[in-house]
Scaffold this motif. Structure first.
Motif, PDB file in Angstrom:
ATOM      1  N   MET A   1       0.841  -1.178   0.000  1.00 39.80           N
ATOM      2  CA  MET A   1       0.000   0.000   0.000  1.00 39.80           C
ATOM      3  C   MET A   1       0.891   1.249   0.000  1.00 39.80           C
ATOM      4  SD  MET A   1      -2.692   1.299   2.907  1.00 39.80           S
ATOM      5  CE  MET A   1      -1.489   1.662   4.159  1.00 39.80           C
ATOM      6  N   PRO A   2       0.819   2.076  -1.037  1.00 38.13           N
ATOM      7  CA  PRO A   2       1.602   3.322  -1.032  1.00 38.13           C
ATOM      8  C   PRO A   2       1.085   4.289   0.029  1.00 38.13           C
ATOM      9  CG  PRO A   2       0.713   2.853  -3.225  1.00 38.13           C
ATOM     10  CD  PRO A   2       0.084   1.886  -2.259  1.00 38.13           C
ATOM     11  N   ILE A   3       2.002   5.007   0.651  1.00 42.95           N
ATOM     12  CA  ILE A   3       1.622   5.987   1.666  1.00 42.95           C
ATOM     13  C   ILE A   3       2.530   7.197   1.519  1.00 42.95           C
ATOM     14  CG2 ILE A   3       3.111   4.990   3.434  1.00 42.95           C
ATOM     15  CD1 ILE A   3       0.845   5.681   5.466  1.00 42.95           C
ATOM     16  N   LYS A   4       1.979   8.359   1.771  1.00 47.21           N
ATOM     17  CA  LYS A   4       2.723   9.618   1.650  1.00 47.21           C
ATOM     18  C   LYS A   4       2.353  10.503   2.828  1.00 47.21           C
ATOM     19  CE  LYS A   4       2.650  13.798  -1.111  1.00 47.21           C
ATOM     20  NZ  LYS A   4       1.925  14.500  -2.155  1.00 47.21           N
ATOM     21  N   LEU A   5       3.346  11.104   3.470  1.00 45.52           N
ATOM     22  CA  LEU A   5       3.074  12.041   4.547  1.00 45.52           C
ATOM     23  C   LEU A   5       2.522  13.321   3.937  1.00 45.52           C
ATOM     24  CD1 LEU A   5       3.249  12.797   7.557  1.00 45.52           C
ATOM     25  CD2 LEU A   5       5.523  13.714   7.066  1.00 45.52           C
ATOM     26  N   GLU A   6       1.335  13.722   4.354  1.00 51.43           N
ATOM     27  CA  GLU A   6       0.703  14.936   3.828  1.00 51.43           C
ATOM     28  C   GLU A   6       1.176  16.178   4.561  1.00 51.43           C
ATOM     29  OE1 GLU A   6      -1.390  17.530   1.603  1.00 51.43           O
ATOM     30  OE2 GLU A   6      -1.043  15.420   1.174  1.00 51.43           O
ATOM     31  N   ASN A   7       1.051  16.161   5.899  1.00 49.29           N
ATOM     32  CA  ASN A   7       1.500  17.301   6.694  1.00 49.29           C
ATOM     33  C   ASN A   7       1.525  16.914   8.161  1.00 49.29           C
ATOM     34  OD1 ASN A   7      -1.063  17.964   8.083  1.00 49.29           O
ATOM     35  ND2 ASN A   7      -1.771  18.683   6.091  1.00 49.29           N
ATOM     36  N   VAL A   8       2.069  17.803   8.951  1.00 48.95           N
ATOM     37  CA  VAL A   8       1.998  17.702  10.402  1.00 48.95           C
ATOM     38  C   VAL A   8       1.128  18.867  10.849  1.00 48.95           C
ATOM     39  CG1 VAL A   8       3.315  17.865  12.543  1.00 48.95           C
ATOM     40  CG2 VAL A   8       4.256  16.616  10.591  1.00 48.95           C
ATOM     41  N   ALA A   9       0.145  18.603  11.692  1.00 47.42           N
ATOM     42  CA  ALA A   9      -0.774  19.649  12.145  1.00 47.42           C
ATOM     43  C   ALA A   9      -0.418  20.072  13.563  1.00 47.42           C
ATOM     44  CB  ALA A   9      -2.214  19.147  12.099  1.00 47.42           C
ATOM     45  N   ILE A  10      -0.503  21.375  13.799  1.00 46.00           N
ATOM     46  CA  ILE A  10      -0.162  21.932  15.098  1.00 46.00           C
ATOM     47  C   ILE A  10      -1.239  22.938  15.508  1.00 46.00           C
ATOM     48  CG2 ILE A  10       1.546  23.230  16.423  1.00 46.00           C
ATOM     49  CD1 ILE A  10       3.625  22.406  14.283  1.00 46.00           C
ATOM     50  N   ALA A  11      -1.832  22.738  16.676  1.00 47.59           N
ATOM     51  CA  ALA A  11      -2.778  23.710  17.223  1.00 47.59           C
ATOM     52  C   ALA A  11      -1.986  24.854  17.843  1.00 47.59           C
ATOM     53  CB  ALA A  11      -3.671  23.064  18.277  1.00 47.59           C
ATOM     54  N   VAL A  12      -2.407  26.085  17.556  1.00 43.74           N
ATOM     55  CA  VAL A  12      -1.697  27.264  18.061  1.00 43.74           C
ATOM     56  C   VAL A  12      -2.664  28.215  18.755  1.00 43.74           C
ATOM     57  CG1 VAL A  12       0.126  27.098  16.314  1.00 43.74           C
ATOM     58  CG2 VAL A  12      -1.891  28.501  15.848  1.00 43.74           C
ATOM     59  N   ARG A  13      -2.119  29.042  19.648  1.00 47.93           N
ATOM     60  CA  ARG A  13      -2.913  30.072  20.323  1.00 47.93           C
ATOM     61  C   ARG A  13      -3.181  31.246  19.400  1.00 47.93           C
ATOM     62  NH1 ARG A  13       1.218  29.584  23.868  1.00 47.93           N
ATOM     63  NH2 ARG A  13       0.751  28.039  25.437  1.00 47.93           N
ATOM     64  N   ASP A  14      -2.171  31.609  18.613  1.00 49.49           N
ATOM     65  CA  ASP A  14      -2.228  32.807  17.776  1.00 49.49           C
ATOM     66  C   ASP A  14      -1.735  32.434  16.382  1.00 49.49           C
ATOM     67  OD1 ASP A  14      -1.704  35.233  16.446  1.00 49.49           O
ATOM     68  OD2 ASP A  14      -1.020  36.225  18.274  1.00 49.49           O
ATOM     69  N   LEU A  15      -2.662  32.229  15.464  1.00 50.05           N
ATOM     70  CA  LEU A  15      -2.324  31.788  14.115  1.00 50.05           C
ATOM     71  C   LEU A  15      -1.439  32.807  13.401  1.00 50.05           C
ATOM     72  CD1 LEU A  15      -2.696  29.565  12.000  1.00 50.05           C
ATOM     73  CD2 LEU A  15      -4.768  30.749  11.240  1.00 50.05           C
ATOM     74  N   GLU A  16      -1.720  34.084  13.565  1.00 51.30           N
ATOM     75  CA  GLU A  16      -0.928  35.114  12.877  1.00 51.30           C
ATOM     76  C   GLU A  16       0.522  35.103  13.357  1.00 51.30           C
ATOM     77  OE1 GLU A  16      -2.142  36.523  10.211  1.00 51.30           O
ATOM     78  OE2 GLU A  16      -4.039  35.537  10.658  1.00 51.30           O
ATOM     79  N   ALA A  17       0.738  34.948  14.642  1.00 55.45           N
ATOM     80  CA  ALA A  17       2.104  34.895  15.171  1.00 55.45           C
ATOM     81  C   ALA A  17       2.838  33.661  14.661  1.00 55.45           C
ATOM     82  CB  ALA A  17       2.081  34.913  16.698  1.00 55.45           C
ATOM     83  N   ALA A  18       2.150  32.534  14.607  1.00 54.99           N
ATOM     84  CA  ALA A  18       2.766  31.308  14.113  1.00 54.99           C
ATOM     85  C   ALA A  18       3.106  31.426  12.629  1.00 54.99           C
ATOM     86  CB  ALA A  18       1.838  30.118  14.361  1.00 54.99           C
ATOM     87  N   ILE A  19       2.205  31.995  11.846  1.00 55.87           N
ATOM     88  CA  ILE A  19       2.484  32.198  10.416  1.00 55.87           C
ATOM     89  C   ILE A  19       3.693  33.111  10.244  1.00 55.87           C
ATOM     90  CG2 ILE A  19       1.627  33.280   8.294  1.00 55.87           C
ATOM     91  CD1 ILE A  19      -1.191  32.264   9.125  1.00 55.87           C
TER      92      ILE A  19
END
Length: 146
Positions: A1-19
């Protein structure tokens, strides 16, 4: 079965600061959206799930991070992850110049947990706390002299 890592998800307090932190390091925003609806409730397993998300990509095109800030239900604060915590641990980046990466991080108030280490003359590396207390590792590959 082929598999590919799509992304790692991270919950943040402040999306603008993280971006701002990750784009200053060289990642690019691929897209932003507010997600909600029955499909999101089912996929994530939370009733009334609503979150603002951003997907960022590394300059080489191989790595993606999805960051999200919950609108509903309210985000749950937890103790910052320690390097020996079981579960999701850190996000790691290979950088061309660790000192330059640390200068960018410092502009966001982020500094090494202890310092910069050299591992067997192969890597200079460090851990730091990024936005929302995310553990981030920088590693610079050292060139060996012939």
């Amino acid at each position: 079965m082929p598999i590919k890592l799509e992304n790692v998800a991270i919950a943040v307090r402040d999306l603008e600061a993280a971006i701002a932190f990750f784009t200053d390091l060289g990642l690019t925003v691929l897209g932003r959206a507010r997600i909600s609806g029955e499909w999101a409730d089912i996929a994530v397993g939370l009733d009334g799930n609503t979150a603002d998300i951003a997907v960022l990509q590394t300059p080489d095109g191989n790595g993606r991070i999805e960051m999200f800030q919950y609108v509903h239900p309210e985000a749950i604060e937890a103790e910052p992850v320690q390097p020996n915590t079981i579960g999701m641990h850190r996000v790691a980046f290979t950088v061309d110049n660790i000192d330059a990466a640390l200068e960018v991080a410092a502009e966001h108030g982020c500094h090494p947990l202890r310092g910069v280490a050299i591992y067997e003359d192969v890597y200079k590396l460090t851990y730091l706390r990024g936005p929302s207390d995310i553990l981030v590792m920088f590693a610079e590959e050292l060139q060996k002299a012939d």
